[in-house]
Design an enzyme around this catalytic site. Structure first.
Site, mmCIF file in Angstrom:
data_model
loop_
_atom_site.group_PDB
_atom_site.id
_atom_site.type_symbol
_atom_site.label_atom_id
_atom_site.label_comp_id
_atom_site.label_asym_id
_atom_site.label_seq_id
_atom_site.Cartn_x
_atom_site.Cartn_y
_atom_site.Cartn_z
ATOM 1 N N PRO A 1 116.144 -4.489 -5.047
ATOM 2 C CG PRO A 1 117.846 -5.946 -4.286
ATOM 3 C CD PRO A 1 117.394 -4.505 -4.243
ATOM 4 C CB THR B 1 125.273 -6.412 -3.939
ATOM 5 O OG1 THR B 1 126.167 -6.420 -2.812
ATOM 6 C CG2 THR B 1 125.223 -4.987 -4.473
ATOM 7 C CB CYS C 1 122.682 -2.543 -4.934
ATOM 8 S SG CYS C 1 122.829 -0.866 -5.484
ATOM 9 C CB CYS C 2 120.333 -0.593 -1.472
ATOM 10 S SG CYS C 2 119.909 0.283 0.018
ATOM 11 C CB ILE C 3 115.477 -0.721 -0.780
ATOM 12 C CG1 ILE C 3 114.043 -1.117 -0.418
ATOM 13 C CG2 ILE C 3 115.476 0.561 -1.610
ATOM 14 C CD1 ILE C 3 113.920 -2.237 0.577
#
Ligand SMILES: *[C@@H]1O[C@H](CO)[C@@H](O)[C@H](O)[C@H]1NC(C)=O
Ligand SMILES: CC(=O)N[C@H]1CO[C@H](CO)[C@@H](O)[C@@H]1O
Length: 224
Positions: free
Chosen positions: A139, A197, A135-137
């Site tokens: 990925p 996400t 999630c967030c950065i």
């Protein structure tokens, strides 16, 4: 049977480590789903120790494993001990620790390199057909390591709600497919068993971030 999930941390605090609320959301949703969790972090110095009142580095030195132990209430294992065969899935919460310690994205953006230990593990989970949740950065780790994968980091057009939308453009430049998703949703790349996400990439109320992380956790466990 209960699913065994490795959660990989990168410190403690949004600007120099793991984003605390994202980690907590991951742990709550995994607990509710009855998963068996073990937390891991690399034993290395952080790139920065940031004073979170001012948002500026202090020049102090702190260790990623020791800082992650704050989130894990002491129960965190050296990342070098993570045995992929002992787990059904891995989840990596976001925060600048991912971009400063698990990779050097914060400095080099699309030309970043990934911590070799993390690269090896992400590729090993992927190769074993075991799902990865991010999630967030975080990925961006998948984008660098799993060519042609599909991720979301939220929306690709910058506005007050999406202050980091530029990241989606970099994701595309790196050859991954970016899928616009709202904060309460997750994108499932079925082929790569990768669930993402946007979390705090969205300027959203914290309960929506919590719910989006919940969808990511649920979809990750479904693939395990
Ligand atoms: C973690 O593992 C690395 C690599 O094996 C090792 O160099 C380091 O000393 C370990 N750290 C701790 C705290 O055991
Ligand atoms: C102290 C420091 O900078 N630690 C590492 C954080 O992560 C990057 C990316 O792997 C390393 O290059 C740094 O050495």
């Amino acid at each position: 049977m209960e699913k065994r999930v490795a959660v990989i941390l990168s410190g403690c605090g949004v600007y120099d480590g793991t984003e605390i609320h994202e980690a907590s959301a991951v742990l709550v949703h995994l607990s509710r789903a009855g998963a068996k969790v073990q937390m891991f972090a690399p034993d290395m110095d952080q790139m920065h120790v940031v004073n979170h009142c001012e948002g500026k580095p202090t020049g102090e030195k702190r260790n990623v494993l020791h800082e992650s132990a704050r989130i894990a209430r002491g129960e965190v294992t050296n990342l070098s001990k993570l045995d992929v065969s002992a787990f059904d899935a891995a989840i990596i919460p976001g925060g600048f620790g991912v971009a400063k310690n698990l990779s050097d994205w914060a400095v080099k953006s699309k030309d970043c390199t990934i911590l070799p230990e993390v690269e090896k593990l992400v590729k090993a989970f992927h190769k074993a057909g075991k799902p990865l949740g991010m999630c967030c950065i975080s990925p961006i780790l998948a984008v660098k390591l799993l060519p042609g994968c599909e991720v979301t980091v939220g929306h690709d057009t910058e506005c007050e709600k999406w202050p980091y939308a530029g990241t989606a453009g970099v994701v595309k430049e790196l050859g991954a497919k970016h899928v616009n998703k709202d904060v309460e949703a997750a994108h499932v790349d079925v082929k790569n068993k990768l669930v993402t996400t946007c979390a705090f990439m969205c300027n959203a109320p914290i309960h929506k971030v919590f719910d989006g992380v919940g969808v990511m956790v649920k979809e990750t466990l479904k693939l395990a």
